[in-house]
Design an enzyme around this catalytic site. Structure first.
Site, PDB file in Angstrom:
ATOM      1  N   LYS A   1      -4.097   7.568 -10.634  1.00  0.00           N
ATOM      2  CA  LYS A   1      -5.092   6.484 -10.762  1.00  0.00           C
ATOM      3  C   LYS A   1      -5.931   6.361  -9.488  1.00  0.00           C
ATOM      4  O   LYS A   1      -7.146   6.269  -9.534  1.00  0.00           O
ATOM      5  CB  LYS A   1      -4.400   5.140 -11.054  1.00  0.00           C
ATOM      6  CG  LYS A   1      -3.647   5.095 -12.372  1.00  0.00           C
ATOM      7  CD  LYS A   1      -3.099   3.728 -12.667  1.00  0.00           C
ATOM      8  CE  LYS A   1      -2.043   3.263 -11.674  1.00  0.00           C
ATOM      9  NZ  LYS A   1      -0.814   4.090 -11.648  1.00  0.00           N
TER      10      LYS A   1
ATOM     11  N   ARG B   1      -1.242  -5.010 -15.630  1.00  0.00           N
ATOM     12  CA  ARG B   1      -0.042  -4.197 -15.825  1.00  0.00           C
ATOM     13  C   ARG B   1       0.908  -4.824 -16.828  1.00  0.00           C
ATOM     14  O   ARG B   1       1.951  -4.259 -17.119  1.00  0.00           O
ATOM     15  CB  ARG B   1       0.668  -4.112 -14.489  1.00  0.00           C
ATOM     16  CG  ARG B   1       0.944  -2.717 -14.026  1.00  0.00           C
ATOM     17  CD  ARG B   1       1.689  -2.891 -12.752  1.00  0.00           C
ATOM     18  NE  ARG B   1       2.074  -1.721 -12.085  1.00  0.00           N
ATOM     19  CZ  ARG B   1       1.338  -1.064 -11.210  1.00  0.00           C
ATOM     20  NH1 ARG B   1       0.102  -1.416 -10.978  1.00  0.00           N
ATOM     21  NH2 ARG B   1       1.836  -0.052 -10.563  1.00  0.00           N
TER      22      ARG B   1
ATOM     23  N   ARG C   1       3.647  13.078  -1.904  1.00  0.00           N
ATOM     24  CA  ARG C   1       2.459  12.254  -1.634  1.00  0.00           C
ATOM     25  C   ARG C   1       2.521  11.673  -0.217  1.00  0.00           C
ATOM     26  O   ARG C   1       3.548  11.188   0.229  1.00  0.00           O
ATOM     27  CB  ARG C   1       2.372  11.102  -2.640  1.00  0.00           C
ATOM     28  CG  ARG C   1       1.320  10.074  -2.212  1.00  0.00           C
ATOM     29  CD  ARG C   1       0.949   9.107  -3.280  1.00  0.00           C
ATOM     30  NE  ARG C   1       2.012   8.178  -3.644  1.00  0.00           N
ATOM     31  CZ  ARG C   1       1.877   7.252  -4.572  1.00  0.00           C
ATOM     32  NH1 ARG C   1       0.744   7.141  -5.236  1.00  0.00           N
ATOM     33  NH2 ARG C   1       2.881   6.459  -4.861  1.00  0.00           N
TER      34      ARG C   1
ATOM     35  N   ARG D   1       5.204   6.289   1.094  1.00  0.00           N
ATOM     36  CA  ARG D   1       5.455   4.910   0.658  1.00  0.00           C
ATOM     37  C   ARG D   1       6.942   4.671   0.443  1.00  0.00           C
ATOM     38  O   ARG D   1       7.649   5.536  -0.066  1.00  0.00           O
ATOM     39  CB  ARG D   1       4.684   4.639  -0.646  1.00  0.00           C
ATOM     40  CG  ARG D   1       3.257   4.208  -0.373  1.00  0.00           C
ATOM     41  CD  ARG D   1       2.385   4.170  -1.593  1.00  0.00           C
ATOM     42  NE  ARG D   1       2.971   3.557  -2.785  1.00  0.00           N
ATOM     43  CZ  ARG D   1       2.295   3.411  -3.922  1.00  0.00           C
ATOM     44  NH1 ARG D   1       1.034   3.801  -4.005  1.00  0.00           N
ATOM     45  NH2 ARG D   1       2.874   2.869  -4.971  1.00  0.00           N
TER      46      ARG D   1
ATOM     47  N   ARG E   1      10.282   2.293 -11.406  1.00  0.00           N
ATOM     48  CA  ARG E   1       8.860   2.003 -11.665  1.00  0.00           C
ATOM     49  C   ARG E   1       8.433   2.597 -13.016  1.00  0.00           C
ATOM     50  O   ARG E   1       7.660   1.989 -13.747  1.00  0.00           O
ATOM     51  CB  ARG E   1       7.989   2.582 -10.534  1.00  0.00           C
ATOM     52  CG  ARG E   1       8.087   1.766  -9.252  1.00  0.00           C
ATOM     53  CD  ARG E   1       7.617   2.545  -8.039  1.00  0.00           C
ATOM     54  NE  ARG E   1       6.241   2.961  -8.112  1.00  0.00           N
ATOM     55  CZ  ARG E   1       5.717   3.940  -7.365  1.00  0.00           C
ATOM     56  NH1 ARG E   1       6.471   4.586  -6.502  1.00  0.00           N
ATOM     57  NH2 ARG E   1       4.452   4.247  -7.484  1.00  0.00           N
TER      58      ARG E   1
END
Ligand code: G5P
Ligand code: MG
Length: 213
Positions: free
Chosen positions: A19, A93, A127, A160, A171
């Site tokens: 996203k 969400r 990431r 993160r 998640r």
């Protein structure tokens, strides 16, 4: 096709589906303001605001922040840029958040990124994020020019806290139970999709749908 004067768009997809990456390309191409709920929350955590301190453990555990807190935060930000075209990333969400947004704004477009969960798990372990701007890199897909440092500012990149494998699993679970129903909610509504967004070739490998299908 004639574009409306003000574009109000939402990008959806599971955690790690791209996203943030795709939003960066869309907003640059179409001149929209990018509003990422996750980036706003992380900025609050970084600045140690009252909200950031309250929400940190929730985020680190892969749980959603309460609807009323999130809706108030995003709707306040949107009010401050009234009249500007925007793309929301990470909000809404839940169906309750989608309804709160609908009470104030009529959306033109919802883009959905559809990426298999196994691919997501691989992407998130590699990431790296520039926390002040939200710019993301990936050691395989789009590495920074200098390993560990942001291309534009030269500042250090971080992994993160919520990208730990067990948190990613939580998640993804919360995406299935709380966020997938939002796609159904939008499918049941009359939106006017802009098919030209799909034809610009700006999407990398995600399967993209503009709903309703
Ligand atoms: P966030 O920050 O909204 P998520 O979990 O929705 O977090 P995330 O993790 O930010 O989403 P993303 O933006 O979908 O992922 O993906 P990305 O960062 O662009 O890409 C992931 C990786 O894949 C990157 O390394 C990128 O380079 C790579 N990549 C991208 N595209 C491709 C591709 O095509 N190919 C390949 N090979 N790689 C690619 O929310 C965080 C937390 O905040 C709270 C929740 O606690 C949430 O868990 N929160 C909310 N709580 C309640 N309500 C809300 N509305 C909330 N919003 C946030
Ligand atoms: Mg993101």
């Amino acid at each position: 096709m004639v574009l409306p004067r003000v574009i109000r768009a939402v990008i959806m997809g599971p955690p790690g589906s791209g996203k943030g990456t795709v939003s960066g390309r869309i907003t640059k191409t179409f001149g929209l303001k990018h509003i990422s709920s996750g980036d706003i929350l992380r900025a609050n955590i970084n600045a140690q605001t009252e909200l950031g301190l309250l929400m940190k453990s929730c985020i680190d555990q892969g749980q959603l922040v309460p609807d009323d807190v999130m809706s108030r935060l995003i709707l306040n930000d949107l009010r401050a840029i009234d009249g500007t075209s925007w793309l929301l990333d990470g909000f809404p969400r839940t169906v309750s958040q989608a309804e709160a947004l609908d009470d104030v704004y009529t959306l033109n477009t919802v883009v959905n990124l559809n990426v298999p969960f196994q691919t997501i798990k691989q992407r998130l372990t590699s990431r790296w994020t520039h926390l002040p701007s939200g710019r993301v890199y990936n050691t395989d897909f789009n590495p920074p020019k200098v390993p560990g440092f942001d291309d534009e500012t030269g500042e250090p990149l971080f992994q993160r806290d919520d990208d730990r494998p067990e948190t990613v699993t939580r998640r993804l679970k919360s995406y299935e139970t709380q966020t997938e129903p939002v796609l159904e909610y939008y499918r049941s509504k009359e939106l006017s999709p802009f098919s030209h967004i799909l034809n610009t070739g700006i999407f990398p490998s995600a399967l993209v749908s503009i709903i309703p299908e």
